[in-house]
Design an enzyme around this catalytic site. Structure first.
Site, PDB file in Angstrom:
ATOM      1  N   TRP A 201      38.327  32.481  43.757  1.00 17.44           N
ATOM      2  CA  TRP A 201      37.810  33.835  43.894  1.00 17.44           C
ATOM      3  C   TRP A 201      36.267  33.787  43.949  1.00 17.44           C
ATOM      4  CZ3 TRP A 201      34.418  36.765  41.042  1.00 17.44           C
ATOM      5  CH2 TRP A 201      34.315  38.110  41.440  1.00 17.44           C
ATOM      6  N   ASP A 368      37.111  53.448  48.366  1.00 14.06           N
ATOM      7  CA  ASP A 368      37.853  52.283  47.865  1.00 14.06           C
ATOM      8  C   ASP A 368      38.742  52.700  46.692  1.00 14.06           C
ATOM      9  OD1 ASP A 368      38.142  49.359  46.700  1.00 14.06           O
ATOM     10  OD2 ASP A 368      37.152  49.102  48.624  1.00 14.06           O
ATOM     11  N   ASP A 369      39.130  51.755  45.891  1.00  6.11           N
ATOM     12  CA  ASP A 369      40.032  51.933  44.750  1.00  6.11           C
ATOM     13  C   ASP A 369      39.590  53.098  43.841  1.00  6.11           C
ATOM     14  OD1 ASP A 369      41.874  51.493  42.779  1.00  6.11           O
ATOM     15  OD2 ASP A 369      41.225  49.462  42.309  1.00  6.11           O
ATOM     16  N   ARG A 445      45.606  41.298  36.210  1.00  5.23           N
ATOM     17  CA  ARG A 445      44.825  42.524  36.484  1.00  5.23           C
ATOM     18  C   ARG A 445      45.646  43.766  36.114  1.00  5.23           C
ATOM     19  NH1 ARG A 445      41.882  45.515  41.528  1.00  5.23           N
ATOM     20  NH2 ARG A 445      39.832  45.575  40.618  1.00  5.23           N
ATOM     21  N   LYS A 478      42.056  50.037  54.027  1.00  2.00           N
ATOM     22  CA  LYS A 478      41.820  48.707  53.446  1.00  2.00           C
ATOM     23  C   LYS A 478      43.059  48.388  52.623  1.00  2.00           C
ATOM     24  CE  LYS A 478      38.628  46.359  50.254  1.00  2.00           C
ATOM     25  NZ  LYS A 478      37.395  46.550  49.467  1.00  2.00           N
ATOM     26  N   TRP A 479      43.774  47.338  52.996  1.00  2.00           N
ATOM     27  CA  TRP A 479      45.042  46.963  52.356  1.00  2.00           C
ATOM     28  C   TRP A 479      44.754  45.782  51.435  1.00  2.00           C
ATOM     29  CZ3 TRP A 479      50.412  47.966  54.410  1.00  2.00           C
ATOM     30  CH2 TRP A 479      51.392  47.241  53.696  1.00  2.00           C
ATOM     31  N   ASP A 480      44.853  46.034  50.139  1.00  2.00           N
ATOM     32  CA  ASP A 480      44.459  45.000  49.161  1.00  2.00           C
ATOM     33  C   ASP A 480      45.685  44.336  48.533  1.00  2.00           C
ATOM     34  OD1 ASP A 480      42.684  43.516  47.598  1.00  2.00           O
ATOM     35  OD2 ASP A 480      41.478  45.276  47.093  1.00  2.00           O
ATOM     36  N   ASN A 482      46.042  42.013  44.906  1.00  2.00           N
ATOM     37  CA  ASN A 482      45.169  41.463  43.877  1.00  2.00           C
ATOM     38  C   ASN A 482      45.816  40.573  42.827  1.00  2.00           C
ATOM     39  OD1 ASN A 482      42.384  42.193  44.355  1.00  2.00           O
ATOM     40  ND2 ASN A 482      43.066  44.308  44.262  1.00  2.00           N
ATOM     41  N   CYS A 528      42.647  42.551  52.662  1.00  2.00           N
ATOM     42  CA  CYS A 528      41.799  42.109  51.566  1.00  2.00           C
ATOM     43  C   CYS A 528      42.744  41.557  50.513  1.00  2.00           C
ATOM     44  CB  CYS A 528      41.042  43.323  51.025  1.00  2.00           C
ATOM     45  SG  CYS A 528      40.069  43.000  49.551  1.00  2.00           S
ATOM     46  N   ASP A 550      34.798  38.775  47.725  1.00  2.00           N
ATOM     47  CA  ASP A 550      34.136  39.770  46.875  1.00  2.00           C
ATOM     48  C   ASP A 550      32.703  39.349  46.554  1.00  2.00           C
ATOM     49  OD1 ASP A 550      36.110  41.642  46.747  1.00  2.00           O
ATOM     50  OD2 ASP A 550      36.990  40.901  44.886  1.00  2.00           O
TER      51      ASP A 550
HETATM   52  C1  GLA Z   1      39.604  43.840  45.117  1.00  2.00           C
HETATM   53  C2  GLA Z   1      38.813  43.871  46.411  1.00  2.00           C
HETATM   54  C3  GLA Z   1      37.564  44.687  46.242  1.00  2.00           C
HETATM   55  C4  GLA Z   1      37.908  46.069  45.758  1.00  2.00           C
HETATM   56  C5  GLA Z   1      38.717  45.983  44.485  1.00  2.00           C
HETATM   57  C6  GLA Z   1      39.222  47.341  44.057  1.00  2.00           C
HETATM   58  O1  GLA Z   1      39.002  43.065  44.175  1.00  2.00           O
HETATM   59  O2  GLA Z   1      38.504  42.591  46.846  1.00  2.00           O
HETATM   60  O3  GLA Z   1      36.839  44.745  47.447  1.00  2.00           O
HETATM   61  O4  GLA Z   1      38.615  46.753  46.754  1.00  2.00           O
HETATM   62  O5  GLA Z   1      39.857  45.137  44.649  1.00  2.00           O
HETATM   63  O6  GLA Z   1      39.954  47.280  42.904  1.00  2.00           O
END
Ligand code: GLA
Length: 725
Positions: A201, A368-369, A445, A478-480, A482, A528, A550
């Site tokens: 990361w 974003d989030d 997370r 933006k499709w994340d 994590n 993402c 990131d």
């Molecule tokens: C991930 C993405 C970030 C952001 C966060 C939001 O870490 O890489 O760019 O969108 O999630 O929680």
């Protein structure tokens, strides 16, 4: 035609723009790879024969005759486990009788125009059937009746062959696939270095290079995604080959799940490279008549070093992998709220970003989030994709109308494959996450992984996303993703299908991404995964851009972008200017311009001076858009080789224009700093923009220019733009 079959010699010849593969149907139907490498124009292969040198310990084929043939030493194109080939084999199948001996022999073949694509998975495409030809070779295991079809799509104008495999249970009993690689590649020497991309990361895709040794050299993922740690890319690079010279075989898997790429150097010093779904954590059950498709493997060959390989991947992906409106249409320049506000925003704050962004010339605001459920931090609400009206009073419509009224488009963040234990969705459906009975779920997370293998779960997630996208004017998602997969079980999958979950998860994700891009063809999708944790061709098929990391520090980004560029084009690399402190805005802009370019900051916090720089960057973004998105990349000074500087260059396909960017990593006083530019036309005369200086392409490439008069302080950077008369 790229594919020729020499009937009398039983030879297949596969010719790309600059490589040749020679396959031979040998005695008893063994399919051998006699050659893969630089293009050979010959059409007759008289005297070019296979000779075996089996050691006395190697089991032989008795029919062919003692000493004549051993599966352990022959260059088998696709070998099965347990029948005398002791190297890493391409396939292993557990038959109904409990043994796993498999031995595939030639049955028939067909050649057809265009491409073939594995079911339910991404794949390279063509518009014109004449762009490519596909060879399908059917092999059969004579004992069990298992059949494999090897698919080879050969591109006429690219140095690329795309391969995948279909396994059909043509027997009358069930069988289980233990491993089934997408491609097995035989090379006649082990005179190679193994190049791959490792990372973590915030530091994704660093290049590693080490000599192939006897034994196995391997990279893989068992995480359920391609991952931050290894990318599904590797290259076999001839000893002595460099960035610009020498033979390079590049391999990339069109897959976003657990993968394996293993090079096996045997005792006769040849190499077999297998690539495909990782057999660890994989077992697939097939009833009689059922089939299984592997993902696609892309094979690229270059005689112009790693740089040539990269440009071959880039052009292939721009023309035959990336899809949709934004493959060719100019993408909106965006500002993203994440590093600007994290979870701390409301409608007014976002609108204030948009107001300033408009002044700067930015086209789109991405929220974003943090906009949904009760999400004020990362501990809750994944799965509850309804708007949080405490933050956004009146809902999304009010916000989007205000942003649109300013002339900006609007984008939004989702993480569809995840579920928070603290969510309404999980409370209602605790069995909708991946889990195995009687075993506690691991958390990462604060989230679990959604069971994407289940159609009912996917339907729910899709309905939630669709409800938002169909109601509001949303131009970008933006499709994340994590976290990685653990306790990978599904409430609906049990023996003999239990171990199919890792692959079914990926298929589920592909299905819903496909639905998204088909239902909303005008949407710009950016993938993402905690930065660049799922940067692979599978994702690129759905989203023309992927957030690369990131880590938005310009100096650290350079290494990430160098590594990423080994395989993936600039237009795919999500790169933003942020408030990171180590360099000034000029350098942040110069580095982000190597990618999609955008902003990830609170524009109201820009000083007057920085605001002017940023406005200049927006002008340059438009000026260089075509050159960077569709031009050829040349890596000029590699930060892994040179502690002081990094430099890269884009050249337009017609070679009329070139943009050179250099960043100083460490100051070193030196009045000679000669740089030889790359990829220009030696016959053309180039003017250095902003000067009256004219230089021939030959001079710029052979003598180079002394650039010591340009900024040399640590973190400084500059660009040189050459335009031909
Ligand atoms: C991930 C993405 C970030 C952001 C966060 C939001 O870490 O890489 O760019 O969108 O999630 O929680």
């Amino acid at each position: 035609m790229p594919i020729t079959f020499l009937e009398d010699k039983k030879i297949f010849k596969l010719d790309t723009s600059s490589s040749t593969t020679i396959l031979k149907i040998w005695d008893e139907g063994y399919l051998l790879c006699l050659y893969y490498g630089a293009k050979i124009p010959d059409t007759s292969f008289d005297g070019y024969e296979f000779r075996d040198w089996a050691s006395s310990f190697s089991p032989r084929n008795e029919v062919i005759g003692e000493n004549a043939f051993s599966p352990d030493t022959a260059p088998l194109e696709y070998s099965g486990f347990g029948t005398g080939d002791f190297r890493k084999t391409a396939a292993a199948i557990r038959n109904a009788d409990g043994n796993d001996a498999t031995d595939f022999r030639y049955v028939s073949h067909t050649v057809s125009p265009g491409v073939k694509k594995p079911a339910g998975m991404p794949g390279l495409w063509t518009v014109n059937e004449s762009d490519a030809e596909t060879l399908d070779i059917l092999l059969r295991d004579r004992t069990t009746g298992a059949e494999v079809t090897l698919h080879y799509t050969v591109f006429a104008d690219h140095p690329a062959v795309v391969r995948f495999v279909t396994l059909k249970n043509a027997s009358d009993k069930p069988l289980d696939i233990e491993k089934l690689y997408s491609a097995s590649v035989q090379l006649t020497t082990m005179d190679f270095d193994f190049v791959h991309l490792y990372g973590r990361w915030g530091a994704e895709r660093n290049m590693a290079r080490s000599p192939i040794e006897h034994g196995h050299t391997s990279i893989s993922s068992t995480r359920g995604s391609s991952s931050h740690y290894h990318n599904p890319f590797a290259a076999l690079v001839r000893h002595g080959a460099t960035e610009d010279t020498g033979e390079v075989y590049g391999f990339n898997l069109v897959y976003s799940g657990s993968f394996d790429i293993t090079a096996d150097a045997d005792y006769y010093e040849t190499v077999r490279l297998n690539m495909g779904i990782n057999p660890d954590g994989f077992l697939w059950h097939l009833e009689p008549g059922e089939t299984f498709d592997t993902p696609e493997a892309v094979l690229v060959f270059s005689e112009e070093g790693l740089g040539g390989m990269s440009r071959a991947f880039h052009r292939l992906y721009l023309e035959h992998l990336i899809r949709g409106k934004y493959r060719t249409e100019k993408r909106p320049l965006l500002i993203n709220s994440w590093e600007a506000a994290f979870f701390d925003f409301d409608t007014d704050k976002l609108v204030s970003f948009a107001e300033r962004a408009r002044e700067i010339g930015i086209d789109m605001l991405v929220m974003d989030d943090g906009w949904f459920g009760r999400r004020n931090n990362d501990t809750c609400s994944l799965g509850d994709w309804w708007v949080n009206e405490d933050k956004l009073p009146g809902g999304l419509g009010v916000l989007i109308d205000r942003v649109n009224a300013l002339g900006l488009k609007f984008g939004i963040w989702y993480e569809p494959e995840m579920i928070s234990p603290d969510s309404d969705l999980f409370r209602a459906h605790p069995d909708w996450c991946l889990h195995v009975p009687n075993r506690p779920n691991s958390i990462a997370r604060h989230q679990y992984v959604i069971d994407m293998s289940r159609a009912d779960v996917r339907e729910n997630i899709w309905a939630q996303i669709d409800a938002v996208l169909s109601k509001y004017k949303i131009d970008y998602v933006k499709w994340d993703f994590n976290r990685n997969l653990s306790e990978a079980g599904s409430a609906l999958l049990s023996a003999p299908h239990g171990e199919e979950i890792f692959h079914r998860f990926v298929l589920g994700t592909y299905e819903i991404m496909g639905r998204l891009t088909e239902t909303y063809p005008d949407l710009l999708l950016e993938n993402c995964s905690g930065g660049g944790g799922r940067f692979d061709p599978g994702m690129l098929y759905f989203s023309p851009q992927i957030w690369a990391s990131d880590n938005t520090d310009a100096l650290e980004r350079i290494a990430i972008q160098f590594g990423t560029s080994l395989c993936y084009p600039a237009s795919a690399m999500g790169a933003h200017v942020s408030m990171s402190r180590r360099t000034g805005f000029e350098t942040k802009g110069n580095v982000a311009m190597w990618g999609t370019f955008g902003y990830e900051l609170d524009p109201n916090r820009l000083t007057e001076k920085d605001l002017e720089i940023v406005k200049g960057q927006v002008t340059e973004y438009h000026k260089y858009y075509e050159l960077i998105h569709y031009g050829d990349l040349y890596r000029v000074i590699d930060p892994w080789d040179d502690a002081y500087r990094a430099a890269w260059e884009f050249v337009s396909p017609d070679k009329r224009e070139a943009l050179y960017t250099e960043v100083v990593l460490r100051y070193r006083h030196c009045p000679t700093h000669f740089v030889r530019f790359k990829g220009l036309d030696p016959e053309k005369t180039y003017t250095l923009e902003g000067t009256d200086q004219k230089y021939s392409g030959a001079l710029l490439m052979k003598a180079g220019l002394n650039l010591s008069r340009y900024p040399a302080g640590c973190g400084a950077s500059f660009k040189l733009h050459f335009v031909a008369d």
